[in-house]
Design an enzyme around this catalytic site. Structure first.
Site, mmCIF file in Angstrom:
data_model
loop_
_atom_site.group_PDB
_atom_site.id
_atom_site.type_symbol
_atom_site.label_atom_id
_atom_site.label_comp_id
_atom_site.label_asym_id
_atom_site.label_seq_id
_atom_site.Cartn_x
_atom_site.Cartn_y
_atom_site.Cartn_z
ATOM 1 N N GLY A 108 0.753 -0.942 -0.094
ATOM 2 C CA GLY A 108 -0.013 0.221 0.008
ATOM 3 C C GLY A 108 0.720 1.113 0.004
ATOM 4 O O GLY A 108 1.918 1.185 0.798
ATOM 5 N N ARG A 153 0.618 -5.627 -7.001
ATOM 6 C CA ARG A 153 0.552 -6.903 -6.380
ATOM 7 C C ARG A 153 1.420 -7.939 -7.525
ATOM 8 O O ARG A 153 1.184 -7.542 -8.446
ATOM 9 C CB ARG A 153 -0.696 -7.432 -5.859
ATOM 10 C CG ARG A 153 -1.230 -6.821 -5.002
ATOM 11 C CD ARG A 153 -2.628 -7.424 -4.526
ATOM 12 N NE ARG A 153 -3.292 -6.805 -3.448
ATOM 13 C CZ ARG A 153 -3.134 -6.745 -2.124
ATOM 14 N NH1 ARG A 153 -2.002 -7.564 -1.693
ATOM 15 N NH2 ARG A 153 -3.572 -6.018 -1.242
ATOM 16 N N THR A 175 4.439 2.513 5.643
ATOM 17 C CA THR A 175 2.761 1.996 5.902
ATOM 18 C C THR A 175 2.259 2.770 6.769
ATOM 19 O O THR A 175 2.877 3.179 7.956
ATOM 20 C CB THR A 175 2.890 0.406 6.178
ATOM 21 O OG1 THR A 175 1.574 0.105 6.790
ATOM 22 C CG2 THR A 175 3.677 0.262 7.596
ATOM 23 N N ASP A 214 -0.022 2.312 8.670
ATOM 24 C CA ASP A 214 -0.626 1.664 9.861
ATOM 25 C C ASP A 214 0.086 1.602 11.275
ATOM 26 O O ASP A 214 -0.194 1.053 12.136
ATOM 27 C CB ASP A 214 -1.047 0.213 9.462
ATOM 28 C CG ASP A 214 -2.210 -0.122 8.619
ATOM 29 O OD1 ASP A 214 -3.050 0.966 8.420
ATOM 30 O OD2 ASP A 214 -2.458 -1.353 7.978
ATOM 31 N N ASP A 270 2.443 -0.697 11.753
ATOM 32 C CA ASP A 270 2.229 -2.118 12.397
ATOM 33 C C ASP A 270 3.455 -2.786 12.286
ATOM 34 O O ASP A 270 3.540 -3.973 12.435
ATOM 35 C CB ASP A 270 1.156 -2.612 11.777
ATOM 36 C CG ASP A 270 1.319 -2.701 10.013
ATOM 37 O OD1 ASP A 270 2.303 -2.127 9.590
ATOM 38 O OD2 ASP A 270 0.746 -3.598 9.480
ATOM 39 N N ASP A 277 5.561 -5.452 5.854
ATOM 40 C CA ASP A 277 6.375 -6.736 6.143
ATOM 41 C C ASP A 277 6.150 -7.436 4.994
ATOM 42 O O ASP A 277 7.014 -8.357 4.801
ATOM 43 C CB ASP A 277 5.435 -7.139 7.279
ATOM 44 C CG ASP A 277 4.138 -7.211 7.306
ATOM 45 O OD1 ASP A 277 3.416 -6.993 6.095
ATOM 46 O OD2 ASP A 277 3.363 -7.939 8.350
ATOM 47 N N ARG A 297 -6.309 -2.902 10.110
ATOM 48 C CA ARG A 297 -6.781 -4.156 10.231
ATOM 49 C C ARG A 297 -6.241 -5.097 11.330
ATOM 50 O O ARG A 297 -6.835 -5.524 12.208
ATOM 51 C CB ARG A 297 -6.629 -5.032 8.978
ATOM 52 C CG ARG A 297 -7.465 -4.616 7.699
ATOM 53 C CD ARG A 297 -7.575 -5.565 6.684
ATOM 54 N NE ARG A 297 -8.648 -5.242 5.845
ATOM 55 C CZ ARG A 297 -8.343 -4.286 4.817
ATOM 56 N NH1 ARG A 297 -7.113 -3.829 4.598
ATOM 57 N NH2 ARG A 297 -9.415 -4.021 3.912
#
Length: 319
Positions: free
Chosen positions: A11, A72, A125, A127, A129, A103, A171
């Site tokens: 993303g 992708r 990213t 997020d 995360d 990741d 998420r």
């Protein structure tokens, strides 16, 4: 090492362009040629690779998204696909690669490193995360985008004396929701890392009403469930009407903040340094405002640590 490549994968995140710029200019400053790989690992396989000069990365530091694009690529997950990618790298004489992404992107870099091709990762990213780094590229920008939206929603919530449920991205990691909720004084924050009981949420809403509070803000990370589901549950539980706002992909766009631009510059510069020092299979991170590097394989066995103290602080301040 005379030639290196750079790609963005996964993303998109604000700050990716600033990181690409830092990689390109840091390498050229050291007499190293840089090649941009377009459309991530897919471009690596198809040979969508172009030499980048200083001017190619001019006037991009303030732009969101990624000029290298991202896509992708299921083929890269196969041994045959990775073999083709290696051949393409050899064809262009590229000796090392900087991968900017999350990741999943790093796992691709690990596979290349295991095949003898040095790779360094930069965490990009929104997020936040990725383990062992305080912040990832794009998180601060996305957070400020969310806060700006909540501020505007709060204005109309106050005017109409309504309860608003705002759904944000995240998420598996609730950092965006948690930080935004704390920064903007949300009454409740629902994140994947901890379970917020619906009775507690309703009780908090009722307490606010009893003391004359005219509006409420509830923030929901998408990993918990949709804001619509939360709204229906509150309606069924307490017969309270709410309004729902899903911020969606607006959180990914926009000009990166000063923090993300500086972080991108520091991380991009460090990635080039590590490649030229012969390092491989590493991820750049920021910890206590210092730029450090960690072994990617070690990171992939860990989880991002949930900041319980921040979450508890948000709860205490929302009484």
């Amino acid at each position: 090492m005379k030639k290196i490549g750079v790609l963005t994968s996964g993303g998109d995140a604000p700050g990716m362009n600033a990181a690409v710029r830092a990689v390109v200019r840091s390498a050229i400053y050291r007499g190293v040629e840089v090649y941009g790989v377009y459309h991530g690992y897919k471009g690596l396989i198809t040979g969508n690779i172009k030499k980048l000069e200083v001017s190619d990365v001019g006037d991009i530091v303030q732009r969101g998204g990624t000029i290298l694009y991202t896509a992708r690529c299921e083929e890269f997950k196969t041994e045959e696909g990775r073999a083709i990618a290696i051949e393409q790298l050899k064809k262009f004489g590229i000796e090392g690669l900087v991968v900017i992404g999350g990741d999943g992107s790093f796992m691709g870099g690990v596979k290349l490193t295991q095949l003898g091709f040095p790779t360094i990762g930069i965490p990009g990213t929104i997020d936040n995360d990725i383990p062992e780094t305080d912040f990832t590229l794009g998180f601060d920008t996305a957070l400020n985008t969310i806060i700006d939206a909540i501020d505007k929603i709060r204005d109309t919530a106050t005017s109409h004396e309504r309860r608003f449920i705002i759904e944000v991205m995240g998420r598996g990691c609730g950092d965006l929701a948690m930080w935004a909720g704390l920064a903007d004084g949300a009454e409740s924050i629902l994140i994947p890392e901890t379970k917020e009981d619906l009775d507690t949420i309703v009780e908090r809403l009722n307490r606010g009403i009893e003391r004359g509070k005219k509006h409420n803000i509830i923030i929901v990370a998408e990993g918990v469930g949709s804001a619509d589901e939360v709204a229906k549950a509150i309606k069924a539980k307490a017969n309270m009407d709410t309004r729902v706002t899903v911020l969606g992909h607006v959180q990914r766009g926009g000009a990166p903040t000063a923090f993300d631009r500086v972080l991108a510059a520091r991380m991009g510069n460090k990635a080039v340094e590590l490649l030229l020092e012969g390092e491989k299979g590493k991820m750049i991170a920021i910890q206590n405002n210092k730029i450090v590097a960690h072994d990617i394989l070690d990171l992939l066995t860990k989880k991002h640590e949930f900041n319980k103290n921040l979450y508890q602080l948000a709860k205490e301040l929302s009484i």
